[in-house]
Design an enzyme around this catalytic site. Structure first.
Site, PDB file in Angstrom:
ATOM      1  N   SER A  27       0.834  -1.203   0.000  1.00  8.13           N
ATOM      2  CA  SER A  27       0.000   0.000   0.000  1.00  8.13           C
ATOM      3  C   SER A  27       0.874   1.261   0.000  1.00  8.13           C
ATOM      4  O   SER A  27       1.677   1.446  -0.914  1.00  8.13           O
ATOM      5  CB  SER A  27      -0.976  -0.045   1.168  1.00  8.13           C
ATOM      6  OG  SER A  27      -1.953   0.966   1.065  1.00  8.13           O
ATOM      7  N   HIS A  48      -8.655   1.207  -0.422  1.00  9.45           N
ATOM      8  CA  HIS A  48      -8.533   0.327  -1.589  1.00  9.45           C
ATOM      9  C   HIS A  48      -9.884  -0.196  -2.074  1.00  9.45           C
ATOM     10  O   HIS A  48     -10.012  -1.354  -2.483  1.00  9.45           O
ATOM     11  CB  HIS A  48      -7.556  -0.823  -1.293  1.00  9.45           C
ATOM     12  CG  HIS A  48      -6.188  -0.342  -0.949  1.00  9.45           C
ATOM     13  ND1 HIS A  48      -5.370   0.270  -1.869  1.00  9.45           N
ATOM     14  CD2 HIS A  48      -5.513  -0.331   0.232  1.00  9.45           C
ATOM     15  CE1 HIS A  48      -4.249   0.631  -1.282  1.00  9.45           C
ATOM     16  NE2 HIS A  48      -4.308   0.285   0.000  1.00  9.45           N
TER      17      HIS A  48
END
Length: 296
Positions: free
Chosen positions: A87, A190
């Site tokens: 991430s 996300h």
């Protein structure tokens, strides 16, 4: 240190006083001062005095984690055959690969965190880790609850994200043989809930030069190895609303067969995933400067 693949942590790996052993190092302290000015945030104070609640705020956690990972950059990149980040850790990876200047990576992490925090305030959302079970069955259960798969971390861990009601449905009726654990996060990262952040981060990233990578970057969208800076910029922006495919990143790492996997600080979360997924690999978990001199 033998040739290695460096893996850089994402949000959730932060811990109070995580910078305390690093701030005693003059070079690290100087870098943190410089990056703090670039990002407009006091990284040293956050990393040595901040409470768990304070450092877990998205706008604080993301630059703090990128900065700490980059404190080992000079020690590991000369021996690295590839790098990957989970991430926001992809910004750390980009700097280690020479795509971004380190201070710029920390600044972008701050802007990314601010944009994602703002998107979280627009809707009541959260995340939960689903532990165990067949990944396909787990994904179906997540979808049936009205949530989305946000992370596929491998080794029996899938992270769901969605509205508060959707995650409540999932936790109250977990897939058979699975445990569901709510995560202390600000919102559904996300997933499409982050679209406003995608647009804001895209504008910020467009203003920054992304150079060609000096070493391969294993990317979260699909585990592919890439080197092109413009492609990486596009993928980092798309990643805001796309699932993190850490499982595919680990497949690529296994195929590259490194002499060692180095989990950049704070390294416990990713080193644990690496050891479970690749039990025969040599894994170095870096948490303090002393860890750089120890064997895996």
């Amino acid at each position: 240190m033998t040739t290695a693949i460096v893996i850089c942590p994402g949000q959730g790996a932060q811990r109070p006083r995580m910078l305390t052993p690093w701030i005693r190092e003059p070079a690290a302290s100087a870098r943190l001062r410089e990056w703090s000015l670039r990002a407009g945030i006091d990284l040293a104070a956050l990393g040595t005095e901040g409470s768990m609640a304070e450092i877990s705020r998205t706008e604080n956690a993301q630059p703090l984690l990128v900065a700490q990972a980059l404190l080992i950059m000079t020690e590991v990149t000369g021996r690295s055959i590839a790098v990957a980040g989970h991430s926001v850790g992809e910004l750390s990876a980009a700097a280690m690969a020479g795509v971004l200047e380190p201070g710029e990576a920390v600044r972008l992490a701050r802007l990314r965190g601010l944009a994602m925090a703002e998107a979280c305030r627009a809707a009541g959302t959260t995340m939960a880790a689903v532990l165990g079970g067949d990944p396909a069955v787990v994904a179906d259960a997540i979808g049936a609850a009205g949530a989305s798969v946000a992370n596929r971390n491998g080794t029996g861990q899938v992270v769901a994200a969605g509205s508060l009601k959707a995650i409540e449905r999932l936790t109250s009726a977990p897939p058979e043989g699975c445990a569901v654990k709510r995560l202390a996060v600000a919102g559904a990262f996300h997933t499409p809930f982050m679209r406003p952040a995608l647009e804001a981060f895209g504008l910020a990233a467009d203003e920054v030069p992304f150079r060609a990578a000096l070493i391969p970057i294993i990317q979260n969208l699909d585990g592919r190895v890439i080197r092109d800076g413009d492609e990486l910029r596009d993928r980092l922006v798309r990643q805001i609303t796309a699932p993190v495919r850490w499982d595919l990143c680990m497949d690529t790492i296994e195929a590259l067969d490194p002499g060692m996997i180095v989990a950049a600080p704070p390294g416990r979360t990713l080193s644990g995933l690496a050891r479970r997924r690749l039990p025969s690999s040599s894994v170095m978990c870096v948490t303090t400067p002393r860890d750089l001199t120890r064997k895996a």
